[in-house]
Each structure stands twice: as structure tokens, then as C-alpha cells.
Design an enzyme around this catalytic site. Sequence first.
Site, short mmCIF file in Angstrom:
data_model
loop_
_atom_site.label_atom_id
_atom_site.label_comp_id
_atom_site.label_asym_id
_atom_site.label_seq_id
_atom_site.Cartn_x
_atom_site.Cartn_y
_atom_site.Cartn_z
N ARG A 98 0.82 -1.21 0.00
CA ARG A 98 0.00 0.00 0.00
C ARG A 98 0.86 1.26 0.00
O ARG A 98 0.54 2.25 -0.66
CB ARG A 98 -0.91 -0.01 1.23
CG ARG A 98 -1.92 1.14 1.29
CD ARG A 98 -2.93 0.90 2.39
NE ARG A 98 -3.98 1.91 2.41
CZ ARG A 98 -4.04 2.93 3.27
NH1 ARG A 98 -3.11 3.06 4.21
NH2 ARG A 98 -5.03 3.80 3.20
N HIS A 102 0.51 4.30 -2.64
CA HIS A 102 0.23 5.66 -2.20
C HIS A 102 1.37 6.62 -2.51
O HIS A 102 1.16 7.83 -2.61
CB HIS A 102 -0.10 5.68 -0.70
CG HIS A 102 -1.49 5.21 -0.41
ND1 HIS A 102 -2.33 5.86 0.47
CD2 HIS A 102 -2.21 4.17 -0.91
CE1 HIS A 102 -3.50 5.23 0.51
NE2 HIS A 102 -3.44 4.20 -0.31
N ASN A 131 -4.06 8.80 4.25
CA ASN A 131 -2.83 8.26 4.84
C ASN A 131 -2.73 8.40 6.35
O ASN A 131 -2.04 7.61 7.01
CB ASN A 131 -1.60 8.94 4.22
CG ASN A 131 -1.46 8.67 2.74
OD1 ASN A 131 -1.94 7.66 2.24
ND2 ASN A 131 -0.79 9.57 2.03
N HIS A 231 -6.59 -5.57 -2.43
CA HIS A 231 -7.47 -5.56 -1.26
C HIS A 231 -7.71 -6.96 -0.71
O HIS A 231 -8.49 -7.13 0.23
CB HIS A 231 -8.80 -4.88 -1.59
CG HIS A 231 -8.71 -3.39 -1.65
ND1 HIS A 231 -9.78 -2.59 -1.96
CD2 HIS A 231 -7.66 -2.54 -1.47
CE1 HIS A 231 -9.41 -1.32 -1.95
NE2 HIS A 231 -8.12 -1.28 -1.67
#
Length: 354
Positions: A98, A102, A131, A231
Site C-alpha cells: 500500500r 500511495h 494516509n 485488497h
Amino acid sequence: MATKLAALVVLVAFLAGPAACEGTYICFNGWLRLPSILDKLLCPRGSGTRREPVPSPSGSGLSYGYYSTSCPSAEKIVKEAVKKAVDENPGIGAGLVRLFFHDCFVRGCDASVLLNTTNSNNETEREGLPNMNSLRGFEVIDEAKTAIEAACNNTVSCADIVAFAARDASYFLSNGSINIPMPGGRYDGRESFASETDQLPGPFSNVAELNASFAAKGFTLDEMVTLSGAHTIGRARCMFFSSRFSEMNQTYAANLRAECSNNGDTNVNQDNVTSNVLDKQYYQNVIDNKVLFTSDAMLNSTETRTQVIDNADKPGEWERKFEKAMEKMGKIKGDQQGLEIRKVCWRVNNVGQY
């Protein structure tokens, strides 16, 4: 900061309530779901969000085995740090995947997501709504960076460490089924802005919004569906899905209600079948209506259902596509001006002492 904290308070208050959506407004690229009476207060149109030129995958300047001569131990050091972390806590591996996403989705893959200190004194990406208090794996990046600096001073960028760590976490979490070709040669950015994190697609996004967010970074609809499969690992806060309990498989929803216990900050597994394995189970969960976010459930729509079924049914289909999409993600490059190789990953080089 005060405005963002207020937004979070409102978010918790309204997402903990019933799923009725009349009069609600989705803003901040699908990260906030608010009553329309509050949308102008917390999500005004044209609210001054700072936007950089749209980065696109290019791969220019990147190469495989980039450090084979200048720092031959670099990738091994990263891999060892990631394996140690994943062996102790698979959730950190999910956090590293992740973290890479990001980072690359905002300003390109320049490690801007790691910064908490810059010359501008602005709130950095780490403080952005998508975040704040949710990113994980910083300590793994720092551990690898420290070891690499001892072996090869001022040679390996933090951006490359983030990319290699995501590659290695994917390998370990998939039990070796996913091998992402990941070039090196990135540099570290010197700016980071919390406001720019609205480029990240949010949990309340529909298919059109998801497609637009990914297309802005050079990805196809199929690649969007492919990357959403991440996910299948990691955890999520109840505040981002508790408004849709009535829309889920009811047995699944009942279990989630018990886990969430009216606390929007509680974290639950995104995949309740193979929670610590990076695999195609996510797509079966989409089909079975056993996914958390609106953005997950929407993939069962007409536009994307075929891809979801293929990923769920065809052995190796999703894994190969995921490898290619992650490789492409790692080639997103933004503004290349004023870049450096940071000595410490969380601050630019001329701030503070080394």
C-alpha cells in the site's frame, strides 16, 4: 490540521449510522461521505487543492539490476528486511504494498509519501486523509535504508527501496506466486503536500470515479480492476464501510458488525478468507458480495464484471496481470526537477542533522 480532524470526526459520526444515503455527498475523491448540508463546509468545490502535472508511466531512466555495480547488496538488503518483517507480521507486508501505491499515485514514485519534514513546512502526504494514521511499513524502509547507507553511502534512493519492498512483500505474501520485475533508478522528491492525496481513489468511489483516477495515471480499466485485487490483504477501518452493512451478504455483514462494535476506528481484515495471502480470492469475494468498500462492490458492475469473473476463475490470470500492473506502477514519474538521494528517508537532505 484542525479542519481535517473536524472532517474525521464528522466522518466517524455519519459512517457509524444507518446506510441510508439520501442527501449525502461523496467528496475528496471518494474518501469522505457527508450529508449534503455539510459538503460546502468540508468539501468546497475548487477548495485550493494543490495539483501537480499528471504523471504517466514512462520508465525513462530506469533499468533492471540498476545497482548491480554501484551497490550490489542493495536489493538483497531490502529483501531480507522485508522477509523479517513479513515473517513477524504479514500485515506489514500488506502495508508495504500500500505504501508503494500511495507513493506512486501522488507525484510519481519519488518517496514523497515518506516525508514528514520538508523546507516548505506544509503538512506532508502522511497527514492527508487517505494516509493519516493508516500507512504502515515505515520502519522496514528505515531499517533497509540504514543498512544500505552503511554498505553504499549516498547511492540508493528511498523511492527505489519503497518499490523493491513492495515487490518483495508481494512475493512473500503470495508464497512465491507473484514475481514483479522492478527496475531501479528513481530519485527522491523534496516536496510533499497533504492536499495532493485526494488523487488517491477512495473507498466510496464508483466505477467511473475509479476509472478516472487510474486513467489519470496512465492505467486502463482492466489494470484498475487488477490493482484493486491488492485488497485481498491488509486491514481497513470500520468507518469506511459501516454505512453499507445492509448492502452486503448478511452473514458477512453480521460478523463485521460484531467486529466493529460501533467503533469506527476498529480495523478488520479486508479478505476474511485468505487474509494474509496475496491471491485472487478478492474477486470471488466481489462476486459473493463479501467485500468491504463501495469501490470493491462496484466492480461487480456491468463495466467490470467480466474481468472480475476471469480473475476469479482462471488460474494464474490475475497473478500475471498484477505483476505487469505493479511494474507499470513503479514507472510512474512526476516532476523530475530538484530530486536527490536522501540520507534519511523521512526528511529532505538539508533539514536537520544526519
